[in-house]
Structures are given as C-alpha cells and as structure tokens.
Design a protein around this motif. Structure first.
Motif, PDB file in Angstrom:
ATOM      1  N   MET A 131       0.851  -1.203   0.000  1.00  0.00           N
ATOM      2  CA  MET A 131       0.000   0.000   0.000  1.00  0.00           C
ATOM      3  C   MET A 131       0.879   1.243   0.000  1.00  0.00           C
ATOM      4  N   SER A 132       0.644   2.203  -0.917  1.00  0.00           N
ATOM      5  CA  SER A 132       1.496   3.397  -0.908  1.00  0.00           C
ATOM      6  C   SER A 132       0.821   4.536  -0.153  1.00  0.00           C
ATOM      7  N   THR A 133       1.675   5.348   0.473  1.00  0.00           N
ATOM      8  CA  THR A 133       1.162   6.456   1.286  1.00  0.00           C
ATOM      9  C   THR A 133       1.506   7.782   0.632  1.00  0.00           C
ATOM     10  N   ILE A 134       0.560   8.700   0.667  1.00  0.00           N
ATOM     11  CA  ILE A 134       0.808  10.044   0.117  1.00  0.00           C
ATOM     12  C   ILE A 134       0.643  11.040   1.263  1.00  0.00           C
TER      13      ILE A 134
ATOM     14  N   SER B  72     -11.832   7.068  -5.503  1.00  0.00           N
ATOM     15  CA  SER B  72     -11.958   5.649  -5.137  1.00  0.00           C
ATOM     16  C   SER B  72     -10.629   5.006  -4.762  1.00  0.00           C
ATOM     17  N   SER B  73      -9.515   5.736  -4.908  1.00  0.00           N
ATOM     18  CA  SER B  73      -8.221   5.166  -4.521  1.00  0.00           C
ATOM     19  C   SER B  73      -7.932   5.343  -3.028  1.00  0.00           C
ATOM     20  N   VAL B  74      -8.721   6.191  -2.336  1.00  0.00           N
ATOM     21  CA  VAL B  74      -8.429   6.488  -0.921  1.00  0.00           C
ATOM     22  C   VAL B  74      -8.761   5.283  -0.039  1.00  0.00           C
TER      23      VAL B  74
ATOM     24  N   ALA C 238      -6.030  10.200   7.349  1.00  0.00           N
ATOM     25  CA  ALA C 238      -5.946  10.761   8.708  1.00  0.00           C
ATOM     26  C   ALA C 238      -5.057  11.993   8.690  1.00  0.00           C
ATOM     27  N   PHE C 239      -5.210  12.851   9.698  1.00  0.00           N
ATOM     28  CA  PHE C 239      -4.312  13.996   9.840  1.00  0.00           C
ATOM     29  C   PHE C 239      -3.034  13.555  10.537  1.00  0.00           C
ATOM     30  N   ASP C 240      -1.929  14.239  10.268  1.00  0.00           N
ATOM     31  CA  ASP C 240      -0.698  13.939  11.004  1.00  0.00           C
ATOM     32  C   ASP C 240      -0.806  14.555  12.402  1.00  0.00           C
ATOM     33  N   GLU C 241       0.234  14.396  13.208  1.00  0.00           N
ATOM     34  CA  GLU C 241       0.166  14.870  14.591  1.00  0.00           C
ATOM     35  C   GLU C 241      -0.086  16.372  14.708  1.00  0.00           C
ATOM     36  N   LYS C 242       0.534  17.129  13.790  1.00  0.00           N
ATOM     37  CA  LYS C 242       0.357  18.595  13.854  1.00  0.00           C
ATOM     38  C   LYS C 242      -1.057  19.001  13.406  1.00  0.00           C
ATOM     39  N   GLY C 243      -1.673  18.150  12.623  1.00  0.00           N
ATOM     40  CA  GLY C 243      -3.045  18.437  12.179  1.00  0.00           C
ATOM     41  C   GLY C 243      -3.113  19.312  10.941  1.00  0.00           C
ATOM     42  N   THR C 244      -1.989  19.523  10.277  1.00  0.00           N
ATOM     43  CA  THR C 244      -2.016  20.373   9.077  1.00  0.00           C
ATOM     44  C   THR C 244      -1.715  19.588   7.795  1.00  0.00           C
ATOM     45  N   SER C 245      -1.226  18.355   7.963  1.00  0.00           N
ATOM     46  CA  SER C 245      -0.978  17.521   6.779  1.00  0.00           C
ATOM     47  C   SER C 245      -1.859  16.287   6.832  1.00  0.00           C
ATOM     48  N   LEU C 246      -2.113  15.768   5.642  1.00  0.00           N
ATOM     49  CA  LEU C 246      -3.000  14.624   5.514  1.00  0.00           C
ATOM     50  C   LEU C 246      -2.183  13.408   5.092  1.00  0.00           C
ATOM     51  N   LEU C 247      -2.394  12.278   5.770  1.00  0.00           N
ATOM     52  CA  LEU C 247      -1.701  11.050   5.374  1.00  0.00           C
ATOM     53  C   LEU C 247      -2.723  10.118   4.733  1.00  0.00           C
ATOM     54  N   LEU C 248      -2.493   9.806   3.463  1.00  0.00           N
ATOM     55  CA  LEU C 248      -3.448   8.987   2.715  1.00  0.00           C
ATOM     56  C   LEU C 248      -2.799   7.674   2.295  1.00  0.00           C
ATOM     57  N   ASP C 249      -3.407   6.560   2.658  1.00  0.00           N
ATOM     58  CA  ASP C 249      -2.972   5.265   2.145  1.00  0.00           C
ATOM     59  C   ASP C 249      -3.864   4.918   0.971  1.00  0.00           C
ATOM     60  N   LEU C 250      -3.256   4.518  -0.122  1.00  0.00           N
ATOM     61  CA  LEU C 250      -4.062   4.186  -1.303  1.00  0.00           C
ATOM     62  C   LEU C 250      -4.458   2.716  -1.281  1.00  0.00           C
ATOM     63  N   LYS C 251      -5.652   2.440  -1.775  1.00  0.00           N
ATOM     64  CA  LYS C 251      -6.130   1.057  -1.826  1.00  0.00           C
ATOM     65  C   LYS C 251      -5.257   0.227  -2.740  1.00  0.00           C
TER      66      LYS C 251
ATOM     67  N   THR D 279      -4.847   3.196  -8.760  1.00  0.00           N
ATOM     68  CA  THR D 279      -3.833   4.189  -9.111  1.00  0.00           C
ATOM     69  C   THR D 279      -4.466   5.561  -8.964  1.00  0.00           C
ATOM     70  N   CYS D 280      -3.641   6.527  -8.716  1.00  0.00           N
ATOM     71  CA  CYS D 280      -4.165   7.895  -8.703  1.00  0.00           C
ATOM     72  C   CYS D 280      -3.001   8.834  -9.000  1.00  0.00           C
ATOM     73  N   ILE D 281      -3.330  10.026  -9.436  1.00  0.00           N
ATOM     74  CA  ILE D 281      -2.278  11.015  -9.674  1.00  0.00           C
ATOM     75  C   ILE D 281      -2.219  11.860  -8.400  1.00  0.00           C
ATOM     76  N   PRO D 282      -1.068  11.806  -7.686  1.00  0.00           N
ATOM     77  CA  PRO D 282      -0.978  12.514  -6.407  1.00  0.00           C
ATOM     78  C   PRO D 282      -1.398  13.981  -6.502  1.00  0.00           C
ATOM     79  N   ASP D 283      -1.022  14.645  -7.611  1.00  0.00           N
ATOM     80  CA  ASP D 283      -1.377  16.069  -7.744  1.00  0.00           C
ATOM     81  C   ASP D 283      -2.885  16.267  -7.785  1.00  0.00           C
ATOM     82  N   VAL D 284      -3.570  15.303  -8.424  1.00  0.00           N
ATOM     83  CA  VAL D 284      -5.033  15.415  -8.541  1.00  0.00           C
ATOM     84  C   VAL D 284      -5.661  15.246  -7.160  1.00  0.00           C
ATOM     85  N   LEU D 285      -5.149  14.280  -6.409  1.00  0.00           N
ATOM     86  CA  LEU D 285      -5.668  14.024  -5.065  1.00  0.00           C
ATOM     87  C   LEU D 285      -5.404  15.232  -4.165  1.00  0.00           C
TER      88      LEU D 285
END
Ligand code: AMP
Ligand code: ZN
Length: 397
Positions: A1-4, A29-31, A35-48, A52-58
């Motif tokens: 599983m890749s993480t963005i 549908s790739s999400v 979840a938010f990271d500890e600081k709460g300003t970044s998003l951690l997404l694991d892809l199914k 496939t998805c284009i990270p920029d689009v997400l």
C-alpha cells in the motif's frame, strides 16, 4: 500500500476535521485510509491496493475540499443536556478487536457482521428497554420493509442530502435471454475461481435499501387526516438500515448493514415536542442506570455537499437533533448510539398528513442503533455478561 502526504497548510477547526476526513473518503476511489498527522495540518493517505491515482489530482481535491469547508464554516456552540463524563469505565481494552479475537462477532463482508450469543443477548436486553419505552408512550407497533421505493426516499430529500451513503437494490430484467446469459456467465466465472463482483448493464431500479426506519411510517400515512380532536400518533418500529460509509466503515461502530429501533411521533407541534422531551428524560434515566460515561447534546446530520453547511447550522441552531454520545475508553472518542430528532412539518407536507384543522402534522423520531448501543456497553464493561449492569442482565434469558 502506498502512502501520500498532502500538506494542507492550514489548521481546520476540530469539528470540521471529522467532516473533512469523512468527505475525503468519497473524493476518490483510490483512498484507502485517511488521517491527519500529529500537527493536524498535513493529511496522510494510504491508497487502496490495486488502485492508481495522480498525487497532484488528489492533492487538488483535498485542498479544494478544505477550502470549501472552511469558507462556509459556521461555528456553533453545542448545548449539553446531560453529562456523565465523570464516570471512569471499568474496561478499556480495544473491544472491537476483543470481539473479533474471541469470536463474539465475525466479519462477513465490508460493514457486514454476524453477531454471536453474547452480543445478540445484549441487543435483545437493550431492545426490550426501548420497546418498553415505546409501549409506555402508547405506541402502535409496526413491522416495516427493508426496501424503500426510490420515489419515497427522493420525496424525503435523501438523494440531495446523503447521496453518498445510498445502497441501491437491483434485479435482472424480466428477459429470458439476459437471465440465461447471466447464468452462463456465472457458471463460467465460478468454474474459474468464484464471483466477487457483478456488473449488470443498463439496469434501472426503483428501490433502494432503506437508510432509516421512520420514512416508512410517514409514507404509510400519506394523505391521511387525523380524527377529530386527535393530537397525534406514536409508532414503534425496528428495521435493518443500510448506509455505505466508505472508508469510515469500521466494526460495529460504523456498519453498512445495521439495525435501528425507532419511536416515532406524528401530530401537533406540542405532541411531537413533548414526545421528544419525554424521550430525553427516559434516555437520561436509562444512561444513569447503565452507568455509562456519556453525554447528550445537540448535533447535526452529515449532509454531503451544496447547502450542507446551511442545513447543519439550521439543525443545530433550532436544536432539531439531540445525540447520545457514549465514550469508547480504549481510544477516548465518542460514539453516537442514538438520536432524538424533530423534523418540523417536513414529512407532514411531503406526504400530506394533516391534523383535523387541516394543518400539516409535525414529526419527530427517537432512534437507537442496536449494534452500536451494544458495542458502547461492551466498550465500558467488557464482552462478558457477568460484568454488565443489572438492568440488562436481569432481562436476559
Ligand atoms: P441517525 O438517524 O443518523 O441519527 O442514526 C440513528 C442511530 O443509528 C445512530 O445514533 C446510531 O446509533 C445508528 N447508526 C447510524 N449510522 C450507523 C452505522 N453506519 N452503523 C451503525 N449504527 C449506525
Ligand atoms: Zn427516524
């Protein structure tokens, strides 16, 4: 599983964060997990797996969603009607994991669970209390279908409020050739290892699986005029409900297929308001007897998009929804196990149900999620009946 990792660069208010995560699951549908990271300003997404998805689009979708939620955000102070947060629960293990590990529940599919003897006994005991409350209100008891006509749900504004959770029901068209082709294809796929998904081309449906029980009760009273002097009617009903909650589906906490018990009030404004106030008093008394760490406060429904913010603000400001929130000690979060709702005359108008004087009736419903309520009890008392409150064990056979 890749993480963005997506840098949102902004801190959303706490109550918006929950809404944001919920909506992110429906953004692509790739999400897989979000979840938010500890600081709460970044998003951690694991892809199914396998997507496939284009990270920029997400990233663009996430930023747009955050911007749109923030721009329409209206902070609303919650009103607390009952607070029993000072209780220290005796149990604090991860009950979801314990229930699975000890074979009290079995996952059979996404959001679909078989419940073993302890859980079903607990649900029966809880439900006997809800039935007792309904009967004490003079409720008429009804059994309702699991299917609901598209037309009914559309009239209830469901497709414009919660389209993302709807579960559609289909059948093969009455066409011998297509039925035979379907059988042949099923036979072939089975011989090749099994069938995981079914695609039926050009199939239309006029039914869906119902997301709530009370809609049937309003529908069955369509065009009804109450008798002379009649102020209202109360109903007691239970049914299977279906809400597709995507990546947020999680054990008995958030199921696709669950059971709801409802006490429904239909009548004059006074009749419905006092029904809800009696529900609140009864619920508070029950929560005291159950000794649960919990509170009851104003809430709003997870409307999807468009005028969602306005709808939420309207619901909260007019205190149309009270929610029973029970603490899940192992992760220190709150879970809604029931709600007491007022719909004003929306369903009265929609289904043309009127009082003797010709005005449309108002409606309200007190709804309990049976699996969730049972989970909340076990989260604070453990999976074994010997530790459960007496008010429940005394009702067990
Ligand atoms: P609501 O009509 O959204 O207030 O739902 C009434 C009750 O049904 C909630 O308080 C929950 O106890 C239960 N419920 C709602 N959605 C779910 C779900 N996805 N899984 C399990 N229980 C649910
Ligand atoms: Zn309802």
């Amino acid at each position: 599983m890749s993480t963005i990792k997506i840098e949102l660069g902004t801190q959303l208010p706490a109550d918006l964060k929950k809404d944001f995560i919920h909506k992110m699951y429906y953004s692509d549908s790739s999400v897989g997990t979000c979840a938010f990271d500890e600081k709460g300003t970044s998003l951690l997404l694991d892809l199914k797996e396998g997507t496939t998805c284009i990270p920029d689009v997400l990233e663009k979708k996430a930023r747009e969603l955050a911007a749109s939620l923030s721009s329409s955000y209206i902070p609303i102070k919650k009103i607390v009607y009952f607070d029993q947060s000072d209780i220290t629960p005796r149990y604090c293990e991860d009950i979801e994991q314990v229930l699975l590990d000890q074979g009290h529940i079995h996952q059979l599919g996404q959001g679909q669970y078989a419940l073993g003897p302890n859980v079903t006994n607990l649900i029966r005991a809880l439900d006997s209390l809800f039935i007792e409350f309904g009967r004490s209100q003079g409720a008429r008891e009804y059994a309702v279908p699991t299917l609901i006509p598209v037309e009914t749900l559309a009239a209830c504004d469901y497709f414009t409020s919660f389209p993302h959770t709807v579960t559609f029901a289909f059948h093969l068209p009455e066409d011998l050739k297509r039925i035979e082709d379907f059988m042949a294809s099923a036979r072939e796929q089975r011989s090749k290892g099994g069938i995981k998904q079914i695609e039926i081309e050009e199939v239309k449906t006029d039914v869906v699986l119902s997301p709530a029980v009370c809609y049937h009760i309003y529908h069955m009273q369509e065009d009804l005029s109450f008798d002379k002097g009649e102020q209202g009617r109360t109903f007691l009903c239970k049914g299977k409900c279906f809400r597709y909650e995507s990546g947020t589906l999680n054990g008995l906490e958030r199921m696709w297929d669950f059971t709801m018990r409802e006490v429904v009030f239909v009548g004059s404004n006074d009749y419905v308001q006092s029904g809800r106030e009696r529900s609140l008093d009864w619920v508070i008394d029950l929560l005291k007897q159950l000794g649960l760490k919990c509170r009851v406060e104003t809430a709003s429904d997870p409307f999807f998009a468009g005028d969602a913010v306005k709808k939420k603000a309207f619901q909260q400001t007019l205190q149309l929804k009270y929610e029973i929130l029970v603490d899940l000690p192992w992760k220190d979060t709150l879970l809604a196990v029931g709600s007491m709702n007022i719909h004003q005359n929306f369903f009265g108008k929609t289904f043309n149900i009127s009082l003797e004087n010709g005005t449309h009736v108002e409606t309200g419903c007190t709804a309990f999620g049976l699996e969730r309520f049972a989970l909340a009890v076990m989260a604070q008392y453990g999976p074994e009946p010997e530790h459960w409150p007496e008010i429940l064990t005394s009702r067990m056979t």
